[in-house]
Design an enzyme around this catalytic site. Structure first.
Site, PDB file in Angstrom:
ATOM      1  N   THR A 216       0.851  -1.193   0.000  1.00  0.00           N
ATOM      2  CA  THR A 216       0.000   0.000   0.000  1.00  0.00           C
ATOM      3  C   THR A 216       0.882   1.236   0.000  1.00  0.00           C
ATOM      4  OG1 THR A 216      -1.727  -1.151   1.252  1.00  0.00           O
ATOM      5  CG2 THR A 216      -1.826   1.257   1.221  1.00  0.00           C
ATOM      6  N   ASP A 283     -15.431  -4.337   9.865  1.00  0.00           N
ATOM      7  CA  ASP A 283     -14.427  -3.894  10.823  1.00  0.00           C
ATOM      8  C   ASP A 283     -14.051  -2.423  10.646  1.00  0.00           C
ATOM      9  OD1 ASP A 283     -12.729  -4.600  12.999  1.00  0.00           O
ATOM     10  OD2 ASP A 283     -11.003  -4.637  11.655  1.00  0.00           O
ATOM     11  N   ASP A 303      -7.638   0.702   5.662  1.00  0.00           N
ATOM     12  CA  ASP A 303      -7.548  -0.689   6.100  1.00  0.00           C
ATOM     13  C   ASP A 303      -8.787  -1.458   5.656  1.00  0.00           C
ATOM     14  OD1 ASP A 303      -6.970  -3.054   7.294  1.00  0.00           O
ATOM     15  OD2 ASP A 303      -6.744  -2.268   9.323  1.00  0.00           O
TER      16      ASP A 303
END
EC number: 2.7.1.-
Length: 403
Positions: A216, A283, A303
């Protein structure tokens, strides 16, 4: 005809004319907006497949300089980006000059510096493509391939798959802190890093020395991030519900709270809920935005690795912002409709095909995304049936660069 009758007739004709004009203008505006959505969709489809090209022939800038210049408050890179393939190729191939433990968090990752000084985050492979993560929708380790697949749905920030030789590429440039977490299991090189849930008994292991993972791209330092608690976050405590889980009027309270009381942020949250539901990510307890944005920044979804865990699990509560607020951008609604009838599955498969770690998703996960799309469309229809399309479908077409 008497004068009074003529006046009445003229008044009626005038009213009819005004209503007709307003109706036609409204329809023309809507039609123009829909046509723009169609054009945007076709541009998106045309640019889905990003081939990883090694050269930047038309510029002397490094790929990292180019990527840093793309960032604006509502975009991480512009819609038409011919250099994207070269930047992603650099992410997947540039020499690693330093390796350290990942920034703070609950899951295993490593912070790498690539040739040219670019920071990237490396998440290692933990599961095979066909592995099904059982339990809560946020259970299990991070899934590196989920980061890659999520990028191709959301396209921010940049993520690409990469194979790394732990013995020759990582260990020689690793800090003592990271190096101390390396071990050998059988014939495989492994490491467990430093994080809240990192344990020596649960290392990530390479196939021999070769480890598959995701890379990333770190956002430029001139764009510092601000962390926000997600208004529909979970408590993660057994027996304790968050307010949104029992209060059906919760959205009304959110709408009175900054930054959700004005600007694009609430619609961004609802777009994110749709995105998270499609990928199965339950999440999303926090999100980032650019600092000092006064609610105008895009949401930075850093994320996404707890997604694509169980293709058989459709966690409807992820859609709570959508079905509790019952609003969604017209442009989002149009795009979702364009993606039905197998288009989404085909597009995601095509977009991820050039990635170094392809195939990125199993057929079961691709089918699950397609099925979840139908659930999203059905949820919006329930809202429009209850409140009407005019109340649910919100126009939000402010120029991105001016937000």
């Amino acid at each position: 005809m008497k004068l009074k009758q003529r006046v009445v007739l003229l008044a009626i004709l005038l009213v009819i004319f005004i209503f007709t004009k307003v109706f036609l203008i409204d329809n023309l505006d809507t039609s123009a907006a829909n046509r723009e959505d169609q054009r945007a969709f076709h541009r998106m489809m045309a640019g889905l497949r990003v081939e990883l090209e090694p050269k930047l022939d038309h510029t002397l800038q490094s790929p990292w300089e180019i990527a840093a210049q793309w960032v604006v408050p509502r975009e991480v890179y512009p819609e038409e980006t011919p250099e994207l393939g070269a930047v992603m190729h650099a992410m997947a191939t540039k020499k690693i000059i330093k390796a350290d433990v990942g920034y703070k968090g609950t899951q295993l990752k490593a912070l790498l510096i690539l040739e040219g000084g670019q920071k990237v985050v490396f998440k290692p492979k933990r599961y095979s493509r066909d592995y099904v993560v059982e339990g809560e929708p946020y259970a299990g380790y991070d899934r590196h391939n989920a980061e890659v697949a999520a990028f191709h749905l959301d396209r921010a920030p940049l993520v690409v798959g990469r194979f790394v030789n732990l013995r020759t590429e990582i260990k020689p440039v690793a800090t003592e802190q990271l190096l101390s977490t390396f071990l050998t299991v059988g014939n495989s090189t492994c490491f467990y890093g430093k994080c809240y849930y990192c344990r020596e008994t649960e290392p990530a292991c390479a196939d021999g020395d070769i480890m598959e993972g995701s890379i990333t791209l770190w956002l430029p330092d001139v764009w510092p991030l601000q962390k926000h608690r997600h208004p529909w976050g979970r408590t993660y405590r057994e027996g304790k519900l968050a307010r949104w889980e029992y209060d059906e009027s919760y959205c009304d309270a959110v709408k009175k709270t900054s930054p959700y009381d004005s600007g694009p942020r609430l619609l961004d949250i609802i777009d994110t809920a749709v995105f998270d539901y499609l990928i199965g990510n339950a999440d999303r307890h926090h999100y980032e935005s650019f600092q000092d944005d006064e609610g105008a920044s895009m949401l930075i979804l850093l994320d996404n690795a707890k997604s694509f865990g169980n293709p058989s699990l459709d966690e409807r509560s992820i859609l709570a912002p959508l079905y509790q607020c019952c609003i969604i951008r017209v442009s989002t609604w149009n795009r979702l409709n364009y993606l039905k009838n197998g288009v989404l599955k085909s597009a995601l498969k095509s977009a991820t095909a050039p990635d170094p770690i392809a195939p990125v998703l199993s057929e079961l996960h691709l089918d699950a995304v397609e099925q979840r799309l139908l659930s999203v469309l059905a949820t919006v229809k329930q809202c429009t049936d209850q409140f009407g399309a005019d109340a649910v479908l919100v126009e939000d077409r402010m120029p991105l660069s001016h937000l």
